[in-house]
Each structure stands twice: as C-alpha cells, then as structure tokens.
Design a protein around this motif. Sequence first.
Motif, short mmCIF file in Angstrom:
data_model
loop_
_atom_site.label_atom_id
_atom_site.label_comp_id
_atom_site.label_asym_id
_atom_site.label_seq_id
_atom_site.Cartn_x
_atom_site.Cartn_y
_atom_site.Cartn_z
N GLU A 5 46.14 26.96 34.42
CA GLU A 5 44.87 26.66 33.75
C GLU A 5 43.73 26.55 34.75
O GLU A 5 42.70 27.20 34.63
CB GLU A 5 44.98 25.34 33.00
CG GLU A 5 45.09 25.53 31.52
CD GLU A 5 45.04 24.21 30.81
OE1 GLU A 5 44.09 23.45 31.03
OE2 GLU A 5 45.97 23.94 30.03
N GLN B 79 43.03 30.00 36.49
CA GLN B 79 42.28 31.00 35.73
C GLN B 79 40.82 30.61 35.61
O GLN B 79 39.92 31.43 35.77
CB GLN B 79 42.88 31.19 34.34
CG GLN B 79 42.35 32.43 33.68
CD GLN B 79 43.03 32.72 32.36
OE1 GLN B 79 42.55 32.34 31.31
NE2 GLN B 79 44.15 33.39 32.41
N VAL C 146 37.69 32.94 36.76
CA VAL C 146 36.64 33.32 35.82
C VAL C 146 35.28 32.87 36.34
O VAL C 146 34.31 33.62 36.34
CB VAL C 146 36.92 32.69 34.44
CG1 VAL C 146 35.70 32.78 33.56
CG2 VAL C 146 38.11 33.36 33.78
N VAL D 148 34.05 35.03 39.16
CA VAL D 148 33.51 36.30 38.68
C VAL D 148 32.11 36.09 38.12
O VAL D 148 31.17 36.84 38.43
CB VAL D 148 34.43 36.92 37.62
CG1 VAL D 148 33.75 38.10 36.95
CG2 VAL D 148 35.75 37.34 38.23
N LEU D 149 31.96 35.05 37.31
CA LEU D 149 30.67 34.83 36.66
C LEU D 149 29.56 34.53 37.67
O LEU D 149 28.42 34.94 37.49
CB LEU D 149 30.78 33.67 35.66
CG LEU D 149 31.61 33.95 34.41
CD1 LEU D 149 31.70 32.71 33.54
CD2 LEU D 149 31.04 35.12 33.63
N GLU E 84 27.91 45.89 35.57
CA GLU E 84 29.22 46.07 34.95
C GLU E 84 30.24 46.58 35.96
O GLU E 84 31.41 46.19 35.93
CB GLU E 84 29.13 47.02 33.76
CG GLU E 84 28.51 46.42 32.51
CD GLU E 84 27.00 46.32 32.60
OE1 GLU E 84 26.41 46.95 33.50
OE2 GLU E 84 26.40 45.58 31.79
N SER E 85 29.80 47.44 36.86
CA SER E 85 30.73 47.97 37.86
C SER E 85 31.25 46.86 38.76
O SER E 85 32.44 46.79 39.07
CB SER E 85 30.04 49.04 38.71
OG SER E 85 29.66 50.12 37.89
N GLU F 247 31.39 43.66 38.04
CA GLU F 247 32.27 42.79 37.25
C GLU F 247 33.67 43.38 37.18
O GLU F 247 34.67 42.69 37.36
CB GLU F 247 31.70 42.62 35.83
CG GLU F 247 30.57 41.63 35.75
CD GLU F 247 29.86 41.68 34.41
OE1 GLU F 247 28.99 40.84 34.18
OE2 GLU F 247 30.16 42.58 33.60
N PHE F 248 33.71 44.65 36.89
CA PHE F 248 34.98 45.34 36.80
C PHE F 248 35.75 45.23 38.11
O PHE F 248 36.93 44.89 38.12
CB PHE F 248 34.70 46.80 36.44
CG PHE F 248 35.79 47.75 36.73
CD1 PHE F 248 36.82 47.96 35.82
CD2 PHE F 248 35.81 48.45 37.93
CE1 PHE F 248 37.83 48.85 36.10
CE2 PHE F 248 36.83 49.34 38.21
CZ PHE F 248 37.85 49.54 37.30
N VAL G 24 36.82 41.48 38.78
CA VAL G 24 37.94 41.03 37.93
C VAL G 24 39.24 41.66 38.39
O VAL G 24 40.26 40.98 38.56
CB VAL G 24 37.68 41.38 36.45
CG1 VAL G 24 38.96 41.24 35.64
CG2 VAL G 24 36.61 40.47 35.88
N SER G 25 39.23 42.96 38.62
CA SER G 25 40.49 43.61 38.98
C SER G 25 41.00 43.09 40.31
O SER G 25 42.19 42.84 40.46
CB SER G 25 40.34 45.13 38.99
OG SER G 25 39.30 45.50 39.84
N PHE H 14 42.17 39.22 39.93
CA PHE H 14 43.39 38.97 39.16
C PHE H 14 44.58 39.78 39.68
O PHE H 14 45.66 39.24 39.88
CB PHE H 14 43.15 39.28 37.68
CG PHE H 14 42.34 38.24 36.96
CD1 PHE H 14 42.96 37.21 36.26
CD2 PHE H 14 40.96 38.26 37.00
CE1 PHE H 14 42.22 36.24 35.61
CE2 PHE H 14 40.20 37.29 36.35
CZ PHE H 14 40.84 36.28 35.65
N LEU H 15 44.34 41.09 39.90
CA LEU H 15 45.48 41.94 40.27
C LEU H 15 46.02 41.61 41.65
O LEU H 15 47.23 41.68 41.89
CB LEU H 15 45.07 43.42 40.20
CG LEU H 15 46.19 44.43 40.45
CD1 LEU H 15 47.29 44.30 39.41
CD2 LEU H 15 45.65 45.85 40.46
N LEU H 16 45.13 41.24 42.56
CA LEU H 16 45.57 40.98 43.93
C LEU H 16 45.95 39.52 44.15
O LEU H 16 46.28 39.12 45.27
CB LEU H 16 44.46 41.38 44.92
CG LEU H 16 44.00 42.84 44.84
CD1 LEU H 16 42.95 43.14 45.88
CD2 LEU H 16 45.19 43.79 44.99
#
Lengths: 211, 211
Positions: free
Chosen positions: A115, A118, A122, A125-126, A152-153, A155-156, A159-160, A163-165
């Motif tokens: 919790e 995350q 978030v 990112v914001l 947007e680019s 942000e994308f 996020v990736s 989270f992914l790494l």
Amino acid sequence: MRLIKNPEERRNEILDAAEILFVTKGYTKATVMDILQACSIAKGTFYYYFQSKEEVMNAIVMRFILNGEASARRVVSDPNLNAHDKIFRIIMAQNQPDDNKLGLIEQLHHVQNVEMHQKSLVETVLRLSPILAEVVEQGIEEGVFHTPNPKESIEFLLVSSQFLLDQGIFQWEEDQLLKKVEAFAHITERVLGAEQGSFAYVTRLYFPHQA
Amino acid sequence: MRLIKNPEERRNEILDAAEILFVTKGYTKATVMDILQACSIAKGTFYYYFQSKEEVMNAIVMRFILNGEASARRVVSDPNLNAHDKIFRIIMAQNQPDDNKLGLIEQLHHVQNVEMHQKSLVETVLRLSPILAEVVEQGIEEGVFHTPNPKESIEFLLVSSQFLLDQGIFQWEEDQLLKKVEAFAHITERVLGAEQGSFAYVTRLYFPHQA
DNA sequence: GTCTATAGTAGGATAGAC
DNA sequence: GTCTATCCTACTATAGAC
C-alpha cells in the motif's frame, strides 16, 4: 503527567517514531500501540493528530517525496543546463537520496508494504511528470526532442520505469533487469523522438559495474 | 446443526458467496461474518478452507485472469489473422469479459485493496506479455512492426497502460484520460515502429461515444 | 485547543473441543 | 470438518483535567 507540547512538534514526534517503527517492524506489524509507547502519549492524542494509521504512513511518504520533488525543481531552474543535462541530473538525484532514507525505500520494497509503496510511486509520478515535461518542452525548443505529447510521454515513461523496474513489484533476475533497462533507454529515445543512443547512459547509471 | 459437505463443493460455495459480496458491498466492507452467514458456516470452517479473507479474493481474481489469458491464446493461435488484427482482438477480449465479471473489474478499480489490485495487474502483465510479444514478432515478419526488443517493448506498453490508465490507481478526469489514451496510441506506434495512425482505433475502443 | 484515561465496538484471525 | 469461544488490533466514544 500531562505534558502539553507545541502541536507541530508533537505531530513530528509521532511521525518520526512511526517512521522508525514502520521501517524496522513493517507497516502492518507496527501497531498504533507501539507508536503510542514510543512517544509516551495516549491513544486519544494519536487520533487527535491523525485520523488513522494509514494517514501517518501517508505523511511519512509525503515528506520523502517532497524532498525528491524539491531537488528536481532545483535542477530545472538552472538556466545553464540543456535539456539532456537536466534529465540526467534529475534521474541521478532521484536514485541517490540521503542515506537515512534508504531504509524507508528498502521497507517499501518489502511485500508487506504494498500500500505504502504504490502510494509513493503514484505520488512520484504525479509530482515529477510536470517537472520533466517542462524539460522535454525545453528539449523540443532546442531541437533534440520531437513529440506532440510531452506531458503524456513523460507520464508513460515514468510509470513504466517506476513500476516495471521496481524489484518490489516484479522480481526480475539481474540479467533480465539489465535487458529491460537497455530496452527502456531505447524506448525513451523513440517516445521522445531523441537521437538514437542519446539515452544509452541510463544503463550505466543503473548498472555501474557493467561495460 | 453439523452439516458435512464435499470439500470441493464447500470451497466453491465460499468462493461464490464471497464474489457476490465483494462485488456488491466492496472488498473492505464485506466482512468475513457476511460470508459466513451467506453460506451458513462457522468462522472456524471458513479459516479451515482459506487462510485469510485476502486469499479468497486472490482465488477469485485468479479465476478471472486465467479467463483473459485463455481468450488471448485462442486469438494468437488463429492462423488466418495478421498481427494488427490479433492485437485488436486481444485488446477487445480483455475489455469485454463475461458480463458477470464486470462487477469484479469495477470492484478492483474502486476497492482499497491495493495488494490484490496490484497482484492482478502484475499477473496480467506477466501472462499477457509473452502472448503479445509473439504477435509483435509476427508483425515484424509481416513488415508492419519494427523493433529490436519485442518482449521488452510489450512489457513497457502493458505496464504503462495497465497502471497509468487504471482509475483505481490514478484518478484522472475524463478529458485527461482521453488525452492519455490518444497519446498512448501514438506512443505504441513509435515504440513498436508501426505506421503512424495504425493504432488510432484504440481511442475509439476506450471511448466509444467520442468521435 | 491539547491531553489523559478508560471502556467499548467491530472485524480479522486462532485454538481446541467435538 | 465443523463448531464455539476467545484473542488481537484498529478505531470510537466519553468524561474530564489543564
């Protein structure tokens, strides 16, 4: 045995004690009672300052993230840096926080703290995306980036990567992770419309011992 | 008042009752007591079958995800479809599951159960990325995609769309979300090296009432 | 407004009798 | 396998001292 303190001070005492407990015992295992004992306050006092245990966690994570945001802002406001330099320095700053914060990060990566974890990703990112979007716009003006959607680019990409790494969310083997970071540099170039190879240094940041 | 049932049957009774309750009341608000009453069992019986309330949610989510994986595999194994068609259909299949599963999705997007939500997203990425990577490789052979990292590119696209566009994680206004989906189509084209505009249909999938 | 103390509720989880 | 009884902890409520 009644001790009245400056509310700000008391609030910080609670936050500090909770942070230590969350980091050492984990968020779930650390009870409100533990916090009360650590600050020698009554339950009513705790709930006078915070609505819930979760709100305390929120505040701790926020303190941590506002730090990162501030250092990113300092980089962006430097008029002598070009867009590529700024991005490089912002990434560096995010990956090298104060030593006393490393425990918190490690704690976030433990399974029990999903919790808190995350929420911090978030929030990162914001808060970072508008700052980095500004740098991308600078890069577009400098002619090194080319994209119709800077915000947007970013942000994308944020996020990736966040989270992914993140080894707390996906547990990759070291060689898989290396591949992903290399691919991420590549993807970043395509998404931002940057010169091929211009983000290759990112791999060296994440894996200093490689090549 | 002691009723002994076939364990398999009892387990499914608990799962079904819990799914209905989670969907109608929400995971947090639905108490274990509610589940007990719905199946007319005692607390001890519940904890004989499941270690925790969360484990029940886990089982429910897994049932759902295995469904999506199976339907994606069916699409990929169709020898008459080209790469673009397959991707289109896989996205369609993920976004239009059985009607009786819609409540669960909405629940995952609203519920405060971050751990479970993240688990479902992570599991989705892990299960769909190899399947979609296969399609991208087909597209490379067909000459419509161009990327040196099919698997990593798909992972990045999946993670960013799953997390960034998830209204349970980031709460965007509708117009912001529309912008992000449009940008995502654009980004996908760049990352996969596909023809410009070839993923524009994605926006119409997410926002059928627009344009 | 700031704090203590205490009693109590609700819900998740466990132990042990049958 | 199923039950009852009990525990633990987040959280609320209240009454009152400064």
